[in-house]
Design an enzyme around this catalytic site. Structure first.
Site, mmCIF file in Angstrom:
data_model
loop_
_atom_site.group_PDB
_atom_site.id
_atom_site.type_symbol
_atom_site.label_atom_id
_atom_site.label_comp_id
_atom_site.label_asym_id
_atom_site.label_seq_id
_atom_site.Cartn_x
_atom_site.Cartn_y
_atom_site.Cartn_z
ATOM 1 N N LYS A 8 0.844 -1.187 0.000
ATOM 2 C CA LYS A 8 0.000 0.000 0.000
ATOM 3 C C LYS A 8 0.882 1.241 0.000
ATOM 4 O O LYS A 8 1.869 1.334 0.738
ATOM 5 C CB LYS A 8 -0.907 -0.012 1.239
ATOM 6 C CG LYS A 8 -1.807 1.210 1.359
ATOM 7 C CD LYS A 8 -2.551 1.194 2.686
ATOM 8 C CE LYS A 8 -3.242 2.522 2.936
ATOM 9 N NZ LYS A 8 -3.846 2.602 4.272
ATOM 10 N N LEU A 9 0.517 2.221 -0.822
ATOM 11 C CA LEU A 9 1.396 3.356 -1.045
ATOM 12 C C LEU A 9 1.734 4.102 0.234
ATOM 13 O O LEU A 9 2.866 4.538 0.431
ATOM 14 C CB LEU A 9 0.747 4.318 -2.051
ATOM 15 C CG LEU A 9 1.698 5.302 -2.728
ATOM 16 C CD1 LEU A 9 2.772 4.584 -3.508
ATOM 17 C CD2 LEU A 9 0.932 6.255 -3.620
ATOM 18 N N SER A 10 0.779 4.242 1.149
ATOM 19 C CA SER A 10 1.039 4.991 2.373
ATOM 20 C C SER A 10 2.054 4.291 3.267
ATOM 21 O O SER A 10 2.621 4.902 4.165
ATOM 22 C CB SER A 10 -0.265 5.213 3.152
ATOM 23 O OG SER A 10 -0.813 3.980 3.560
ATOM 24 N N LYS A 11 2.297 2.996 3.034
ATOM 25 C CA LYS A 11 3.266 2.242 3.824
ATOM 26 C C LYS A 11 4.609 2.118 3.108
ATOM 27 O O LYS A 11 5.522 1.454 3.580
ATOM 28 C CB LYS A 11 2.737 0.822 4.104
ATOM 29 C CG LYS A 11 1.353 0.770 4.728
ATOM 30 C CD LYS A 11 1.353 1.296 6.144
ATOM 31 C CE LYS A 11 -0.025 1.096 6.787
ATOM 32 N NZ LYS A 11 -0.073 1.680 8.147
ATOM 33 N N SER A 12 4.739 2.771 1.950
ATOM 34 C CA SER A 12 5.860 2.537 1.069
ATOM 35 C C SER A 12 6.836 3.700 1.053
ATOM 36 O O SER A 12 6.469 4.860 1.275
ATOM 37 C CB SER A 12 5.328 2.301 -0.354
ATOM 38 O OG SER A 12 6.361 2.347 -1.308
#
Length: 303
Positions: free
Chosen positions: A229-233
């Site tokens: 997930k982008l927010s975790k990347s």
């Protein structure tokens, strides 16, 4: 996807934990497009319930970024940190009816059950217990999401009694979002698919409080090249408010829309005008979307 053309009220509700990135822009613009397609209202609500996680100045930065992308709330922005009395009134109703209870259990005491609360197992009372919503065993819930389709969850076994107010004081997201959606007359909750698992809990709360349940549409998540997930990347860089068009084009494609439609749109105003004409909700994918590459000018890179 069927949208009410007369009374649609949607919202975008970011938490002020940092600047907006492409994933949050997708949610913001997707919810805005659905509201505009229905001829409805689009509201912004700042979900600032967890001070330790907040970044100073993030809420203001988020609002300025939205404005740079042409996304302005149709009504005054609401901040959850200012709405404690509304949440307390709802909590008191649930406690009075026996739908909520004070819980002295810690995370450690619940570890044996995988953190799922079915009954209190604490050996000693604490001075400031949490408050939980009572979920009877075998409580199952299903609803139809406008994008994801039928959703089923055994809330009793998978979630159990869930927190409404934490032992350290803050209000839980589940209660606050239900109270605020009702108070603001939200008819359609449009948000990222990572929040899909929370929806059954919110529907249970709405029923217990005698509130109507909005329609739900959970937008696809943006994933990085490794499927995270982008927010975790690490790829989660802030969008560049000084150059909105590249990010808008990427999000338009991620929402499943025809990329040729924005040919010739050389300004934010032109892009939004095009989008309102050409947006087709039926094209929104239900599955996660891999993030395309962006030109270096479209995001502000982290050092």
């Amino acid at each position: 996807m069927s949208l009410d053309q007369t009374s649609y009220r949607g919202r975008f509700a970011p938490s002020p934990t940092g600047p907006l990135h492409l994933g949050s822009l997708l949610t913001a613009w997707g919810s805005w497009l659905l509201a505009r397609k229905a001829g409805g209202r689009w509201l912004v609500r700042i979900e600032d319930l967890d001070p330790p996680r907040e970044v100073p100045g993030a809420a203001g930065l988020q609002l300025r970024t939205l404005a740079a992308f042409g996304l302005a709330s149709d009504e005054p922005v609401v901040r959850q940190s200012e709405r404690g009395p509304l949440y307390q009134a709802a909590l008191d109703r649930l406690l009075d009816r026996g739908d909520a209870f004070h819980c002295h259990c810690s995370r450690r005491t619940l570890a044996a059950n995988g953190g799922v609360h079915h009954q209190c197992v604490a050996a000693h009372a604490i001075d400031h217990p949490s408050v939980r919503f009572r979920v009877p065993p075998r409580t199952r819930l299903e609803f139809d999401d406008l994008i994801q389709g039928p959703v089923h969850q055994d809330v009793g076994s998978e979630v159990g009694d869930f927190v409404l107010r934490r032992a350290d004081g803050p209000w839980a997201y589940q209660l606050a979002v239900v109270v605020d959606d009702a108070a603001q007359g939200i008819t359609d909750v449009v948000r990222g698919a990572d929040l899909l698992v929370s929806t059954p809990r919110q529907i249970l709360l709405q029923r217990a409080l005698g509130l109507s349940t909005p329609r739900h549409a959970h937008l696809p998540l943006l994933l990085d090249a490794d499927g995270r997930k982008l927010s975790k990347s690490l790829a989660c860089a802030p969008v560049d408010a000084s150059d909105p068009l590249p990010a808008l084009r990427v999000v338009w494609a991620a929402l499943g829309q025809d990329p040729s439609a924005h040919a010739g749109a050389a300004s934010v105003a032109a892009m939004l005008s095009m989008a309102q004409r050409e947006f087709d909700p039926s094209r929104i994918p239900g599955q996660p979307v891999a993030m395309p590459s962006l030109p270096d000018t479209s995001v502000t890179r982290r050092p």
